[in-house]
Every structure is written in C-alpha cells, then in structure tokens.
Design an enzyme around this catalytic site. Structure first.
Site, PDB file in Angstrom:
ATOM      1  CG  ASP A 141      -2.266   0.602   1.011  1.00 59.08           C
ATOM      2  OD1 ASP A 141      -2.288   1.843   0.914  1.00 59.08           O
ATOM      3  OD2 ASP A 141      -3.279  -0.114   0.904  1.00 59.08           O
ATOM      4  CG  HIS A 196      -5.279   3.861   0.813  1.00 56.88           C
ATOM      5  ND1 HIS A 196      -4.855   2.574   0.616  1.00 56.88           N
ATOM      6  CD2 HIS A 196      -6.540   3.920   0.345  1.00 56.88           C
ATOM      7  CE1 HIS A 196      -5.831   1.865   0.040  1.00 56.88           C
ATOM      8  NE2 HIS A 196      -6.864   2.669  -0.129  1.00 56.88           N
ATOM      9  CB  SER A 356      -9.280   0.508  -0.048  1.00 59.01           C
ATOM     10  OG  SER A 356      -8.566   0.685  -1.223  1.00 59.01           O
TER      11      SER A 356
END
Ligand code: CA
Length: 415
Positions: A141, A196, A356
C-alpha cells in the site's frame, strides 16, 4: 477503480481522486520486458542495452525487467527493437496502479463491521472468544504510520536491519528496510505519507483491548508495511512486483492488495503465479467503479489464479455498496467497506469508504485462520473464507459465494 488506473491505486477515496483521473496511465519513459525461459540476467541486460535501454530493476521471479530508454532513444523505438528479439516474450508499459477513494463521512464513526449484531457485521465477537491473534500480514500500500499509538505494537520490523545507516545490513536486497520497505524511494522503511495504508492497517490490526481508539479484527498481529504507492496513492506495476517479492522474502503468506488498475500486466500476473508457488494468498479489493468486473475486468482482482481472493464492499445494512464492483465469477465475497472507522496519519482516526476497506477485513480473517493452523495453504484459507460466508441476498448472483465474510464460521471450519 475510478482513477484511470494503470496505476495500482489504493482503492479508497475514489471519488476524491476523480480530478486526477486524467493522469498518465503508465510511468513515462519506462517499460517492462518479459523474457523467454533460459535467458540469463546478464543476457537480458545486454539485450536491453543493445536496443538502447537501461535496466532499472530486474524482476527475476517473473523473468522480466523494468527498463527505461536512454536519453537519445524514443520509447517506441526501444519497444520495437525488443519485440523483434526472439528472446523477448512481451513488452508492456509499466502501468500505474492506484488507490480508489470514496468520500469521508465526517459525521459519525463506529465499528458496525465488528459488532455483535446487525446485518453489516462479520460475526467477529464469537471468534474473539477463541482467538484474537493473527499471523504476519503484508500490507502492499502507501506505507503505515508505524508509531501510531493504536498500531505500533502490531507493526512488524526487520530485526536484522539497522535503521537509516544507508546499508543493506541483512543483505536481503533492500536498504534500511526496518519498518517494512519503501519501494517508492528505493530505501528505508514503509512510512506512510498518504494515509490510505495506515487506515487499511488499522482495519487489520488496530491494537485491541489497549484502552485506546479502535480494535482491528486482529487485536495482535505483525503488520508488514510494503510501501509501493506514493503520497498520491499511486505506484508502478514494477514496484508492486518488487513489493510482493519483499513480502514473500520476509515471510508473509497473506498479502493485502487494496489497489488496482484496468490495465492487465503480464508481469504482474506472472508475479501472482510466483506467489502461488510460494503458497501466498493475495486478498484483493474488487474496485470502486460500481461495475461488473466479469464484463470489465480490473487487476489484480480479475486474475484467474487460485491464490487471489477478491472482495466487494458492503454497507452497515448488508447492502452492496453503491460504489463497489461485483462479479458472479470474478468477485469471491463481500465484507464491510462503507464508512469504516480506522487509524489515520498523525495518530488520528478517520472514516473512509471503499473496497480498500473491505479487503483488509478478509485479509485479517485469513491471517487469523493461518494463526490457528500454520499448515493451511492458500487454497485451504480461501475455501474456508469463501465457503462459510453469511448468505446475503444483495450479493446473490453478484459474487461467487453470494455472501459476506463470517469470521466465526470460517474460523470454526479449519482445525
Ligand atoms: Ca535490508
């Protein structure tokens, strides 16, 4: 993935990123070239240089190399010269992969996904009666805020590496990879500069029962930060391949992939195959375009390899989230991904939506199963998760299983 997306993009926050949808779909000036069996790395290098290119990174497990054109050579010329060689099996752009973002919900945060009741929960609490710890899990990620107070106890570090001394102390091929690895900079730890990856990591393993913040599905775990996407949630296919290599090399057998692209890369597919040979399960977000990916495939979600487990996003009422991709043959199951509260940069918390957010719940469950029985292979884990879902009418005909993640049932299904 709403972003134009040859980038492996993290799959949260899609809509916020739509303004960037016009970005390039591949890394400028770069290609990935695949070679036929038996072509040595030194011959690969000579072929590339002879055609007017330079090797940026070799990707030995997929018999490929990430290359760039030398300054006086046009990329198209380099590509044509290489395609003409019989030693070359394919030449493709080094596609971007990118996150898919969905708007935040600033009004209210909860953990309905882990609650005891409600159609949106994954039945975590009965599972916690028997197990709260999970095996090592790699988060491919944007990195992780390794010192977040609600994560730090669960962040993996490389005990054979010395922090920031500029050396590859353990000679594993990566320099200063202490808290995971930063493939964007080519050295250092997987420090998150986007948010994220930190959010995804909290869903997996926000420290549980510590009187602070949230609990992930895994109260304790070993989260490996493999940073291949930058501060805009975008990374190259070749770095993603390097990242999967890293995860495998450092012993992760569960890898969360909350990113995707509409572009199909042969090199990435070969890497998925390599991961399969190493018994590694990739848990992949289905993407946030609201599309049927059986008709409009996205990658890595749509790769047919048996070690890919693809996850759609559901809401607190068990509905398929409006943004979520689906697919009767291409998407395995659903998990909560709408308005998920988790850890964020600067030691805060944030509510985000996206597939996600759904994939890491399933990845965490996979790591919980593997902690119960380390002899389980990728197929055992995938089958336990996919064959023991909670039936959900919203997912019938839109996923392989027709159901959402049921942690307790899956955990009970393995011995
Ligand atoms: Ca190292």
């Amino acid at each position: 993935m709403r972003r134009a997306a040859i980038v492996l993009c993290a799959l949260a926050g899609l809509m916020a990123a739509s303004a960037r949808a016009q970005a390039a779909t591949a890394v400028p000036g770069r290609l990935i070239v695949g070679f036929r069996e038996g072509v040595s790395s030194s011959l690969q290098k000579r072929l590339v240089e002879g055609a007017g290119g330079a090797v940026r990174a070799q990707l030995p497990h997929v018999r490929a190399a990430a290359i760039r054109a030398r300054s006086h050579v046009a990329l198209g010329v380099l590509e044509r010269r290489l395609r003409a060689r019989r030693e070359v099996s394919y030449v493709e752009p080094d596609f971007y992969l990118a996150v898919s973002r969905v708007p935040d919900d600033p009004l209210f945060a909860n953990e309905y996904s882990l609650g005891a009741v409600g159609p949106g929960s994954v039945d975590a609490q009965p599972a916690w009666d028997s197990r709260t710890s999970c095996s090592k899990i790699a988060i491919l990620d944007t990195g992780v805020q390794y010192n977040h107070p609600d994560l730090s106890a669960n962040v993996w570090h490389n005990s054979h590496e010395v922090k920031s001394n500029g050396k590859d102390d353990d000679e594993n091929g990566w320099v200063d990879d202490y808290y995971g690895v930063n493939l964007v900079n080519g050295k250092g730890s997987g420090v998150d500069d986007d948010g994220h990856g930190t959010h995804v990591s909290g869903i997996v393993a926000g420290r549980g029962d510590n009187g602070t913040g949230i609990a992930g599905l895994c109260w304790s775990s070993s989260v490996m930060a493999v940073k291949f996407m930058d501060s805009s949630g975008k990374g190259s296919t070749s770095d993603a391949i390097d990242g999967i290599d890293y995860a495998i090399h450092e012993g992760a057998r569960i890898v969360n992939c909350s990113f995707g692209s509409s572009k199909k890369s042969s090199a990435l597919q070969d890497e998925v195959d390599y991961a399969k040979s190493k018994n590694v399960l990739l848990v992949v977000a289905a993407g946030n375009d609201g599309d049927n990916i059986d008709a409009k495939p996205v990658y890595p979600a749509s790769f047919p390899e048996g070690n890919v487990l693809t996850v759609a996003a559901t809401t607190s009422t068990g509905a398929l989230a409006s943004f979520s991709n689906f697919g009767k043959s291409g998407v395995d199951l659903g998990a909560p991904g709408d308005r998920i509260f988790s850890t964020y940069l600067t030691s805060t918390y944030k509510t985000l939506s996206g597939t996600s957010m759904a994939a890491p719940l399933v990845a965490a469950a996979a790591a919980m199963l593997r902690a119960k029985d380390s002899s389980l292979g990728y197929a055992d884990i995938k089958n336990a998760l996919r064959n023991h879902t909670r039936a959900d009418a919203a997912l019938a005909g839109k996923t392989v299983s027709g159901g959402t993640l049921d942690v307790s049932a899956a955990l009970a299904a393995v011995h």
